[in-house]
Design an enzyme around this catalytic site. Structure first.
Site, short mmCIF file in Angstrom:
data_model
loop_
_atom_site.label_atom_id
_atom_site.label_comp_id
_atom_site.label_asym_id
_atom_site.label_seq_id
_atom_site.Cartn_x
_atom_site.Cartn_y
_atom_site.Cartn_z
N ASN A 8 -38.23 -17.47 7.55
CA ASN A 8 -37.37 -18.14 8.53
C ASN A 8 -37.22 -17.18 9.70
O ASN A 8 -36.46 -16.21 9.64
CB ASN A 8 -36.02 -18.46 7.89
N ARG A 69 -40.14 -22.11 7.98
CA ARG A 69 -39.15 -23.06 8.48
C ARG A 69 -39.38 -23.25 9.98
O ARG A 69 -39.44 -22.28 10.74
CB ARG A 69 -37.75 -22.51 8.25
N HIS A 158 -31.38 -30.35 9.65
CA HIS A 158 -30.97 -30.09 8.26
C HIS A 158 -31.74 -30.99 7.29
O HIS A 158 -31.29 -31.20 6.15
CB HIS A 158 -29.46 -30.35 8.03
N ARG A 219 -19.73 -25.50 17.57
CA ARG A 219 -20.30 -26.61 18.37
C ARG A 219 -19.36 -27.81 18.37
O ARG A 219 -18.77 -28.14 17.34
CB ARG A 219 -21.65 -27.05 17.78
N GLY A 308 -22.08 -24.19 2.94
CA GLY A 308 -20.99 -23.22 2.76
C GLY A 308 -19.61 -23.82 2.53
O GLY A 308 -18.95 -23.50 1.54
N GLU A 362 -32.36 -24.25 0.92
CA GLU A 362 -33.45 -24.60 1.84
C GLU A 362 -34.70 -23.78 1.58
O GLU A 362 -35.82 -24.28 1.73
CB GLU A 362 -32.97 -24.44 3.30
P1 AMP Z 1 -23.38 -22.03 5.80
O1 AMP Z 1 -23.68 -22.22 7.27
O2 AMP Z 1 -23.83 -23.15 4.94
O3 AMP Z 1 -23.82 -20.68 5.30
O4 AMP Z 1 -21.78 -22.03 5.70
C1 AMP Z 1 -21.01 -21.04 6.32
C2 AMP Z 1 -19.57 -21.52 6.42
O5 AMP Z 1 -19.06 -21.77 5.10
C3 AMP Z 1 -18.64 -20.50 7.05
O6 AMP Z 1 -17.93 -21.10 8.13
C4 AMP Z 1 -17.68 -20.13 5.94
O7 AMP Z 1 -16.41 -19.92 6.43
C5 AMP Z 1 -17.71 -21.38 5.08
N1 AMP Z 1 -17.19 -21.09 3.74
C6 AMP Z 1 -17.75 -20.36 2.76
N2 AMP Z 1 -16.94 -20.31 1.68
C7 AMP Z 1 -15.82 -21.01 2.02
C8 AMP Z 1 -14.58 -21.33 1.35
N3 AMP Z 1 -14.33 -20.88 0.10
N4 AMP Z 1 -13.66 -22.07 2.02
C9 AMP Z 1 -13.90 -22.51 3.26
N5 AMP Z 1 -15.03 -22.24 3.93
C10 AMP Z 1 -15.98 -21.51 3.33
#
Ligand code: AMP
Length: 375
Positions: A8, A69, A158, A219, A308, A362
């Site tokens: 990636n 990717r 996505h 965003r 996340g 992914e």
């Molecule tokens: P990703 O882009 O899929 O890696 O997700 C990242 C986002 O997931 C970030 O904004 C983190 O704050 C959020 N995140 C991870 N764990 C938690 C949690 N336990 N509660 C709320 N948000 C979370």
């Protein structure tokens, strides 16, 4: 046994994983950062790939194929493809649609083809899964000639994640994917919803670029397009300033002052009114799309949370679903809140659509797509 090296490549970084496809085991993973900067991990992408190869050591000889990717495949790429010079030219041709991402992805492809020239390379596109959308879903109602000349339409992103999660949901429910209607909520730093009918994406919330749709980390998601014109006229903001405002200073960060959802939920729990108001806007937008996609799908077997926020925040899952009881959607507090990692059902048993959590992956999806193509 097939081993795929997943790359990636960003403008100043290379993320990589060596994955054993049969066992789904990550043999090794790493990240090179600040390419081209003083004190960075490498001078450019080709140097970076040589550094990665050094790190791989003896494992490099076990690589059967490389999966890349690629963010934007335009209308040209509807599935993963074996990389050839023509494919490189095709990715270049749609770079205008993703000026930050595609050139960076291409730099990684070129570097990896140079350094790992003896194995096949496969490009896996973020947009490909959504190429099944019907014209009425992907068409913006602007002058057709202008839209066609400049490739202006909804593409969606996505896709690799939405497809992977849809398969995971079918496995979890023990039913064939081609019999299911699903709404997948990919809620990470970037966020999008997909309406999936019989394993095919029929609509999704991101558009020409990953700016449309849900309220994201930084965003804005959906706006009246006239907001841009208005801010240009009344506040004198330039095109670049508007781009920065909507992509990096909006969304949850713009509304609450916090960029990380954990900080926002903590602040809201501590009585911070702006954090609470920001979360209300965030959840409202998600419910808006659930309602819209339920209407488009004409039925619903499950709502699926991933990424996340979707995987890790019971409070935010409940915030979205708790006001949708009239659609038959419910979360069971015990199932929602219990500490668990894998795919799981969080709705009470019985009538109505299920609510699921299915972790996305992914890199594994890219590895599988690559293996399927070269294997
Ligand atoms: P990703 O882009 O899929 O890696 O997700 C990242 C986002 O997931 C970030 O904004 C983190 O704050 C959020 N995140 C991870 N764990 C938690 C949690 N336990 N509660 C709320 N948000 C979370």
């Amino acid at each position: 046994m097939m081993r795929v090296f997943v790359v990636n490549s960003g403008s100043s970084s290379i993320k990589y994983q060596l994955i054993d496809v049969d066992s789904a085991e990550v043999v090794l993973a790493g990240l090179l950062e600040r390419l081209g900067e003083d004190g960075g991990d490498a001078a450019d992408h080709e140097h970076g790939m040589r550094v990665v190869l050094d790190r791989l050591g003896d494992e490099a000889a076990s690589i059967d194929a490389v999966g890349h990717r690629v963010v934007h495949g335009g209308s040209a790429f509807t599935e993963p493809v074996l990389v050839s010079d023509d494919v490189v030219a095709g990715i270049e041709a749609v770079s205008e649609l993703a000026p930050l991402h595609n050139p960076a992805n291409l730099a990684g492809i070129r570097a990896a083809r140079t350094v790992l020239h003896a194995v096949p390379h496969v490009a896996v596109f973020d947009t490909a899964f959504h190429q099944s959308m019907p014209a009425e879903a992907y068409t913006y109602a602007i002058d057709r000639a202008v839209a066609e000349r400049h490739g202006v339409r909804k593409y969606g992103f996505h896709g690799t994640s939405h497809e992977f999660v849809a398969r995971g949901a079918a496995d979890l429910l023990g039913r064939p994917l081609d019999e299911l209607t699903l709404i997948v909520l990919h809620l990470g730093n970037g966020a999008s919803v997909a309406a999936i009918d019989s394993g095919r994406s029929i609509d999704t919330s991101m558009g020409l670029t990953p700016l449309q749709g849900l309220v994201m980390g930084t965003r804005s998601g959906d706006l009246d397009p006239a907001v841009l014109v208005h801010l240009h006229r009344v506040a004198g903001l330039s095109v670049d300033e508007l781009d920065t405002l909507l992509n990096t200073r909006s969304g949850i960060l713009g509304l609450t002052g916090h960029g990380d959802m954990r900080d926002v939920t903590d602040a809201a729990a501590g009585g911070d009114a702006l954090a609470e108001a920001g979360l209300a806007v965030w959840a409202h937008r998600i419910r808006h799309y659930i309602g819209a996609y339920l209407a488009q799908l004409g039925g619903l077997d499950a709502v699926v949370f991933t990424a996340g926020v979707g995987e890790n925040s019971p409070a935010l899952r409940a915030r979205v679903i708790d006001r949708l009881g009239h659609l038959g959607l419910h979360v069971d507090p015990f199932l929602n809140e219990r500490a668990a990692r894998g795919p799981r059902i969080i709705s009470p048993a019985g009538e109505g659509p299920a609510v699921l959590v299915v972790p996305t992956n992914e890199e594994l999806a890219i590895a599988r797509a690559t293996a399927a193509l070269v294997g």
